[in-house]
Design a protein around this motif. Structure first.
Motif, short mmCIF file in Angstrom:
data_model
loop_
_atom_site.label_atom_id
_atom_site.label_comp_id
_atom_site.label_asym_id
_atom_site.label_seq_id
_atom_site.Cartn_x
_atom_site.Cartn_y
_atom_site.Cartn_z
N LEU A 271 0.83 -1.21 0.00
CA LEU A 271 0.00 0.00 0.00
C LEU A 271 0.86 1.26 0.00
CD1 LEU A 271 -2.79 -0.97 2.57
CD2 LEU A 271 -2.90 -1.03 0.08
N VAL A 272 1.88 1.28 0.86
CA VAL A 272 2.76 2.45 0.94
C VAL A 272 3.50 2.63 -0.38
CG1 VAL A 272 4.73 3.48 2.10
CG2 VAL A 272 3.00 2.26 3.44
N ARG A 273 4.00 1.55 -0.92
CA ARG A 273 4.74 1.60 -2.20
C ARG A 273 3.85 2.15 -3.32
NH1 ARG A 273 5.65 -3.52 -2.57
NH2 ARG A 273 7.43 -3.52 -1.13
N THR A 274 2.60 1.71 -3.35
CA THR A 274 1.66 2.18 -4.37
C THR A 274 1.36 3.65 -4.19
OG1 THR A 274 0.67 -0.03 -4.46
CG2 THR A 274 -0.60 1.78 -5.39
N PHE A 275 1.16 4.08 -2.94
CA PHE A 275 0.89 5.48 -2.65
C PHE A 275 2.07 6.35 -3.06
CE2 PHE A 275 0.06 9.15 0.21
CZ PHE A 275 -1.29 9.35 -0.06
N LEU A 276 3.27 5.90 -2.76
CA LEU A 276 4.48 6.63 -3.12
C LEU A 276 4.64 6.75 -4.63
CD1 LEU A 276 7.05 5.18 -0.57
CD2 LEU A 276 6.62 7.63 -0.92
N GLU B 14 12.05 9.65 2.01
CA GLU B 14 13.29 8.87 1.93
C GLU B 14 13.22 7.64 2.82
OE1 GLU B 14 13.14 12.04 2.88
OE2 GLU B 14 14.03 13.21 1.22
N GLN B 15 12.77 7.82 4.07
CA GLN B 15 12.67 6.70 4.99
C GLN B 15 11.61 5.69 4.53
OE1 GLN B 15 12.44 10.04 6.32
NE2 GLN B 15 14.67 10.02 6.57
N LEU B 16 10.52 6.20 3.99
CA LEU B 16 9.45 5.30 3.52
C LEU B 16 9.92 4.46 2.34
CD1 LEU B 16 6.40 7.72 3.77
CD2 LEU B 16 6.68 5.58 5.04
N ARG B 17 10.60 5.09 1.39
CA ARG B 17 11.08 4.34 0.22
C ARG B 17 12.11 3.28 0.63
NH1 ARG B 17 9.89 8.99 -2.94
NH2 ARG B 17 11.74 10.10 -2.19
N GLU B 18 12.98 3.63 1.55
CA GLU B 18 13.98 2.66 2.00
C GLU B 18 13.31 1.48 2.71
OE1 GLU B 18 17.95 2.45 4.88
OE2 GLU B 18 16.87 4.33 4.61
N HIS B 19 12.24 1.77 3.45
CA HIS B 19 11.55 0.73 4.21
C HIS B 19 10.81 -0.24 3.29
CE1 HIS B 19 9.29 -1.21 7.40
NE2 HIS B 19 8.16 -0.91 6.78
N VAL B 20 10.08 0.28 2.30
CA VAL B 20 9.24 -0.60 1.47
C VAL B 20 10.03 -1.24 0.33
CG1 VAL B 20 7.18 0.70 2.06
CG2 VAL B 20 8.42 1.27 -0.04
N GLY B 21 11.09 -0.58 -0.15
CA GLY B 21 11.89 -1.13 -1.24
C GLY B 21 11.10 -1.29 -2.52
N ASP B 22 11.66 -2.04 -3.45
CA ASP B 22 10.97 -2.33 -4.71
C ASP B 22 10.04 -3.52 -4.51
OD1 ASP B 22 12.42 -0.32 -6.01
OD2 ASP B 22 14.07 -1.70 -6.47
N GLY B 23 9.02 -3.59 -5.35
CA GLY B 23 8.12 -4.72 -5.23
C GLY B 23 6.75 -4.43 -5.80
#
Length: 308
Positions: free
Chosen positions: A196-201, A262-271
């Motif tokens: 969800l976070v990755r999609t929102f980002l 920056e912290q959110l992207r590092e946490h969720v990574g690619d996927g």
């Protein structure tokens, strides 16, 4: 006997059915526990409650975007539910709230929660439209400073339409340039949460995290000015409303910040990215069940967003 009453009494022994209606879109019921707590069910699934923690979370979902935005004039709320989210937003002075709710039976049921939603159904600055939220955003020419939504569990059948990249893109199109969107991502397993976070980002690259489970998406990097916030505190009604979510000063607001993009992207990574044709959160058994999400462990510096 009424089969609904029989089913409710066996599934929730001791509860009293306060309200029940079989609407065109869904069956709505409100049940009251022996201790007096009320819960709203849509098609048998919990949707809202007047329990203190639930009310606090819903108030933050409705109020926090208005607290962060420099000068909000209009807000769009997708889904009414028990009305606490929209009711919280409507208490900000000068803010007009448009609610889009799929079924009119929910609107009637929400009136049974007026003790926690500020009687949102009858507030003069609130307009309630019976419509599908995505269809409304697709067709409306209105633009909003704030967009938020009542909590809808992502693993509910059909909920993927409110967690996909296409949905977030539609929301972005109805926001003003300085507008912001709030998205709740709490209380779900980590694999679902990261998706969800990755999609929102992917739609809001400047996303920030607040209160451990609330994402704020903006079209531009988020900037916070103390003068903008202090101007809101000059109004007594707005001050009282903000106090309901523990925000009595600019420092209180900043204290609710958790992390930046920056912290959110590092946490969720690619996927995985959630899309309309790949709503994986609905098919949650296909995702790893790796325990609850851990966004609360992230740490960012809110001072990067504060300007004179």
């Amino acid at each position: 006997p009424d089969p609904f009453d029989v089913a409710a009494s066996r599934r929730y022994p001791g509860d009293h059915v306060v309200y029940a209606e079989e609407g065109l879109q869904s069956t709505v019921s409100i049940q009251e526990s022996p201790t007096g707590e009320r819960r709203m069910f849509l098609d048998g699934m919990t949707q809202a409650s007047d329990e203190r923690f639930t009310v606090t979370v819903h108030r933050a979902i409705g109020m926090l975007p208005a607290a962060i935005h420099a000068d909000p004039k209009n807000a769009l709320v997708i889904g009414l539910g028990g009305g606490v989210t929209a009711g919280a937003a409507s208490q900000v002075s000068g803010l007009t709230v448009q609610v889009v709710e799929l079924t009119d039976s929910v609107v009637r049921a929400a009136q049974r929660f007026s003790h926690v939603n500020g009687d949102v159904v009858h507030r003069p600055n609130v307009q309630i439209r019976i419509d599908d939220g995505r269809n409304y955003m697709l067709l409306t020419s209105n633009r909003y400073d704030v967009l938020t939504a009542d909590i809808i569990r992502p693993n509910t059948a059909g909920a993927g339409n409110l967690y996909s990249r296409e949905y977030f893109s539609l929301a972005s199109q109805v926001l003003n340039d300085g507008g912001l969107m709030l998205q709740w991502v709490g209380g779900i397993p980590e694999a679902q949460q990261k998706a969800l976070v990755r999609t929102f980002l992917s739609v809001y690259p400047h996303t920030t995290l607040w209160q451990q489970s609330l994402l704020i998406g903006t079209k531009k990097p988020l900037l916070l000015r103390e003068a903008d916030f202090d101007r809101k505190l000059r109004d007594r009604a707005t001050t009282d409303a903000l106090a309901l979510i523990g925000v009595k000063s600019f420092s209180d607001l900043l204290a609710q910040y958790v992390a930046g993009p920056e912290q959110l992207r590092e946490h969720v990574g690619d996927g995985l990215i959630l899309t309309d044709d790949r709503p994986s959160v609905e098919y949650f058994l296909s995702l790893p069940n790796d325990g609850p999400g851990t966004l609360d462990k992230l740490r960012g510096d809110v001072r990067k967003h504060v300007v004179p």
